[in-house]
Design a protein around this motif. Structure first.
Motif, PDB file in Angstrom:
ATOM      1  N   ALA A 392       0.840  -1.203   0.000  1.00  0.00           N
ATOM      2  CA  ALA A 392       0.000   0.000   0.000  1.00  0.00           C
ATOM      3  C   ALA A 392       0.874   1.251   0.000  1.00  0.00           C
ATOM      4  CB  ALA A 392      -0.940  -0.017   1.205  1.00  0.00           C
ATOM      5  N   CYS A 393       1.896   1.257   0.850  1.00  0.00           N
ATOM      6  CA  CYS A 393       2.801   2.411   0.927  1.00  0.00           C
ATOM      7  C   CYS A 393       3.537   2.599  -0.403  1.00  0.00           C
ATOM      8  CB  CYS A 393       3.813   2.244   2.060  1.00  0.00           C
ATOM      9  SG  CYS A 393       3.083   2.437   3.692  1.00  0.00           S
ATOM     10  N   GLN A 394       3.937   1.469  -0.981  1.00  0.00           N
ATOM     11  CA  GLN A 394       4.618   1.510  -2.272  1.00  0.00           C
ATOM     12  C   GLN A 394       3.736   2.198  -3.319  1.00  0.00           C
ATOM     13  OE1 GLN A 394       6.084  -2.459  -2.975  1.00  0.00           O
ATOM     14  NE2 GLN A 394       6.658  -1.928  -5.066  1.00  0.00           N
ATOM     15  N   ALA A 395       2.452   1.862  -3.312  1.00  0.00           N
ATOM     16  CA  ALA A 395       1.511   2.443  -4.273  1.00  0.00           C
ATOM     17  C   ALA A 395       1.339   3.945  -4.025  1.00  0.00           C
ATOM     18  CB  ALA A 395       0.159   1.729  -4.179  1.00  0.00           C
ATOM     19  N   VAL A 396       1.248   4.337  -2.744  1.00  0.00           N
ATOM     20  CA  VAL A 396       1.095   5.766  -2.431  1.00  0.00           C
ATOM     21  C   VAL A 396       2.372   6.510  -2.819  1.00  0.00           C
ATOM     22  CG1 VAL A 396       0.688   7.462  -0.597  1.00  0.00           C
ATOM     23  CG2 VAL A 396      -0.578   5.307  -0.584  1.00  0.00           C
ATOM     24  N   ASP A 397       3.507   5.878  -2.554  1.00  0.00           N
ATOM     25  CA  ASP A 397       4.808   6.454  -2.898  1.00  0.00           C
ATOM     26  C   ASP A 397       4.906   6.701  -4.410  1.00  0.00           C
ATOM     27  OD1 ASP A 397       6.982   7.306  -1.346  1.00  0.00           O
ATOM     28  OD2 ASP A 397       8.260   5.700  -2.122  1.00  0.00           O
ATOM     29  N   ALA A 398       4.469   5.710  -5.179  1.00  0.00           N
ATOM     30  CA  ALA A 398       4.516   5.827  -6.644  1.00  0.00           C
ATOM     31  C   ALA A 398       3.624   6.973  -7.114  1.00  0.00           C
ATOM     32  CB  ALA A 398       4.085   4.517  -7.290  1.00  0.00           C
ATOM     33  N   LYS A 399       2.499   7.137  -6.436  1.00  0.00           N
ATOM     34  CA  LYS A 399       1.583   8.237  -6.790  1.00  0.00           C
ATOM     35  C   LYS A 399       2.229   9.590  -6.497  1.00  0.00           C
ATOM     36  CE  LYS A 399      -2.968   6.212  -6.543  1.00  0.00           C
ATOM     37  NZ  LYS A 399      -3.748   5.645  -5.438  1.00  0.00           N
ATOM     38  N   LEU A 400       2.970   9.659  -5.393  1.00  0.00           N
ATOM     39  CA  LEU A 400       3.665  10.915  -5.057  1.00  0.00           C
ATOM     40  C   LEU A 400       4.654  11.263  -6.165  1.00  0.00           C
ATOM     41  CD1 LEU A 400       4.480  10.702  -1.210  1.00  0.00           C
ATOM     42  CD2 LEU A 400       2.613  11.902  -2.331  1.00  0.00           C
ATOM     43  N   ASP A 401       5.382  10.237  -6.666  1.00  0.00           N
ATOM     44  CA  ASP A 401       6.328  10.464  -7.771  1.00  0.00           C
ATOM     45  C   ASP A 401       5.600  10.939  -9.015  1.00  0.00           C
ATOM     46  OD1 ASP A 401       8.616   9.859  -6.419  1.00  0.00           O
ATOM     47  OD2 ASP A 401       8.533   7.708  -6.884  1.00  0.00           O
ATOM     48  N   ALA A 402       4.504  10.270  -9.325  1.00  0.00           N
ATOM     49  CA  ALA A 402       3.720  10.635 -10.512  1.00  0.00           C
ATOM     50  C   ALA A 402       3.229  12.067 -10.388  1.00  0.00           C
ATOM     51  CB  ALA A 402       2.554   9.666 -10.696  1.00  0.00           C
ATOM     52  N   GLY A 403       2.779  12.418  -9.162  1.00  0.00           N
ATOM     53  CA  GLY A 403       2.286  13.768  -8.908  1.00  0.00           C
ATOM     54  C   GLY A 403       3.384  14.798  -9.082  1.00  0.00           C
ATOM     55  N   ALA A 404       4.611  14.452  -8.640  1.00  0.00           N
ATOM     56  CA  ALA A 404       5.744  15.384  -8.733  1.00  0.00           C
ATOM     57  C   ALA A 404       6.126  15.637 -10.176  1.00  0.00           C
ATOM     58  CB  ALA A 404       6.933  14.823  -7.955  1.00  0.00           C
ATOM     59  N   LYS A 405       6.003  14.587 -11.024  1.00  0.00           N
ATOM     60  CA  LYS A 405       6.394  14.715 -12.429  1.00  0.00           C
ATOM     61  C   LYS A 405       5.407  15.549 -13.229  1.00  0.00           C
ATOM     62  CE  LYS A 405       8.964  10.460 -12.656  1.00  0.00           C
ATOM     63  NZ  LYS A 405       8.463   9.133 -12.384  1.00  0.00           N
ATOM     64  N   SER A 406       4.120  15.367 -12.932  1.00  0.00           N
ATOM     65  CA  SER A 406       3.105  16.028 -13.756  1.00  0.00           C
ATOM     66  C   SER A 406       3.016  17.521 -13.472  1.00  0.00           C
ATOM     67  CB  SER A 406       1.732  15.366 -13.526  1.00  0.00           C
ATOM     68  OG  SER A 406       1.332  15.577 -12.196  1.00  0.00           O
TER      69      SER A 406
END
Ligand SMILES: *Cc1c(COP(=O)(O)O)cnc(C)c1O
Length: 406
Positions: A392-406
């Motif tokens: 779950a944390c991994q998924a939230v972490d990946a979303k944070l990265d995606a959010g930072a890129k966009s």
């Protein structure tokens, strides 16, 4: 199925997850569609011995085929026995049974006020309460709690509460005590407020303040009681006892049951006719309560809870190290634990991500995710929880990265 579906006839006061469960066993719930979820919410700290523990199922079915309800016009042996066991295992001399936590707290509040009335000081009606506090949703308990949104629109709040004193701030408590003060009402660990803890010294000083001022210490152990923190009651960690205490949640293991407990002295105003309930302490509820205590009060049970808590805590600390952008801290006691979510993420994100891993956790105040597994949780399930929370944390972490890129 969910309150948001237009055809639901249930008053839409809840934001429900769109899932319904059909079966429970231990720490596992199975949906109507056959999906299994690992339950680290336990119905908000209620299923203390897990879902459908064979011992409590047996007690329920046995009592259920004999007698359910007679009212408090008559003696109820199951309630007598449960009250005796609760007083033997605590500071209290008396127990009054209720059907819920809020009712338990209502009774506790009434008892504190009546004590002073019985002492010839009826002006002492005020209870000091704390920011972040939660005591239920009745008119008096919302007035006692720390959440303004719960009060709004329901007319003038019930009088007699000095609210939102900073939790853990003894100087602020001292300053709040006046000629109208009846007592201090406090959770040993704030549950809904976000698994907020205060120091042992703070609680010891509350006890001293109460004694010095002739006022009562009223504890709300609705969530923290019945072994949740690795002691039968959470206040045992502080080396003090309250005068009055409300309990519920874990005591019924899922059957609606609550109680308030009092010393003989603090309860002296509560004589015949001063309080009552139709259902409270009925044979069915108290038979189940006794069965829960058979398990929770067994030799070594609390030690086991503490050992499990230690294992869980270690795994959560690993997650914190691994995902510092998501978890900023772990707090709580025993199996009443909170993951503090870092400011870049929200407890809703983590709760949702956990649910996508078929794991149930509960958001609380202060951007905290609460972990409240059954006290009977096994080591394998703790390991499984770690695996699922990691994903779950991994998924939230990946979303944070995606959010930072966009
Ligand atoms: C849940 C809770 C209550 C209210 O209990 P209900 O059974 O929902 O009325 C009161 N105090 C605390 C600390 C709680 O966690």
């Amino acid at each position: 199925m969910s309150a948001s579906t237009p055809e639901s006839s249930i008053l839409p006061t809840y934001n429900r997850f769109p899932v319904a469960f059909e079966r429970g066993e231990g720490a596992w719930l199975t949906t109507t569609e056959g999906t299994r979820f690992l339950d680290f919410g336990a119905g908000i700290a209620v299923a203390a011995v897990g879902h459908c523990h064979p011992h409590i199922v047996a007690a329920l079915t046995e009592q259920g085929s004999k007698l359910w309800h007679v009212s408090n016009l008559y003696h109820i042996p199951q309630a007598e026995r449960l009250a005796k066991r609760l007083t033997d295992a605590s500071f209290a001399d008396y127990v009054f049974f209720t059907n819920s936590g809020a009712e338990a707290m209502e009774g506790a509040i009434k008892t504190a006020r009546k004590y002073h009335a019985a002492n010839g000081a009826p002006e002492r009606v005020e209870l000091i309460t704390f920011d972040g506090a939660f005591h239920g949703r009745t008119l008096a308990t919302i007035a006692a709690g720390g959440n303004d949104a719960y009060i709004s629109g329901f007319a003038a709040p019930v009088e007699g509460f000095h609210r939102k004193v900073p939790f853990g701030d003894i100087a602020a408590v001292k300053a709040a005590i006046g000629p109208k003060t009846a007592g201090i009402l406090v959770e040993p660990i704030q549950g809904e407020g976000g698994v907020r803890v205060a120091s042992k010294v703070f609680f010891q000083e509350l006890r001293v303040l109460c004694d010095a001022n002739g006022i009562l210490l009223v504890m709300d152990e609705v969530q923290s009681g019945i072994g949740r923190t690795g002691k039968f009651f959470a206040h045992e960690h502080f080396g003090i006892t309250p005068d009055i205490m409300g309990i519920a949640k874990g005591i019924g293991g899922g059957f609606p049951l609550g109680a308030f407990l009092t010393t003989r002295e603090a309860g002296k105003g509560m004589v015949a006719g001063t309080h009552g309930t139709t259902y409270g302490g009925n044979p069915l509820a108290t038979a189940v309560g006794n069965a829960v205590l058979d398990i929770v009060l067994a030799d070594g049970f609390m030690d086991e809870v503490q050992q499990k808590a230690l294992k869980l805590w270690q795994r959560l600390a690993e997650l914190q190290d691994k995902y510092p952008r998501i978890i900023s801290g772990v707090r709580g006691e025993g199996l009443m634990l909170g993951l503090c979510i870092a400011s870049g993420a929200t407890n809703a994100d983590v709760t949702l991500a956990a649910r996508e891993q078929q794991m149930l956790v509960i958001p609380a105040g202060d951007n905290v995710v609460r972990l409240l597994p059954p006290l009977t949780i096994g080591d394998e399930d703790i390991q499984e929880a770690f695996t699922r929370l990691d994903k779950a944390c991994q998924a939230v972490d990946a979303k944070l990265d995606a959010g930072a890129k966009s």
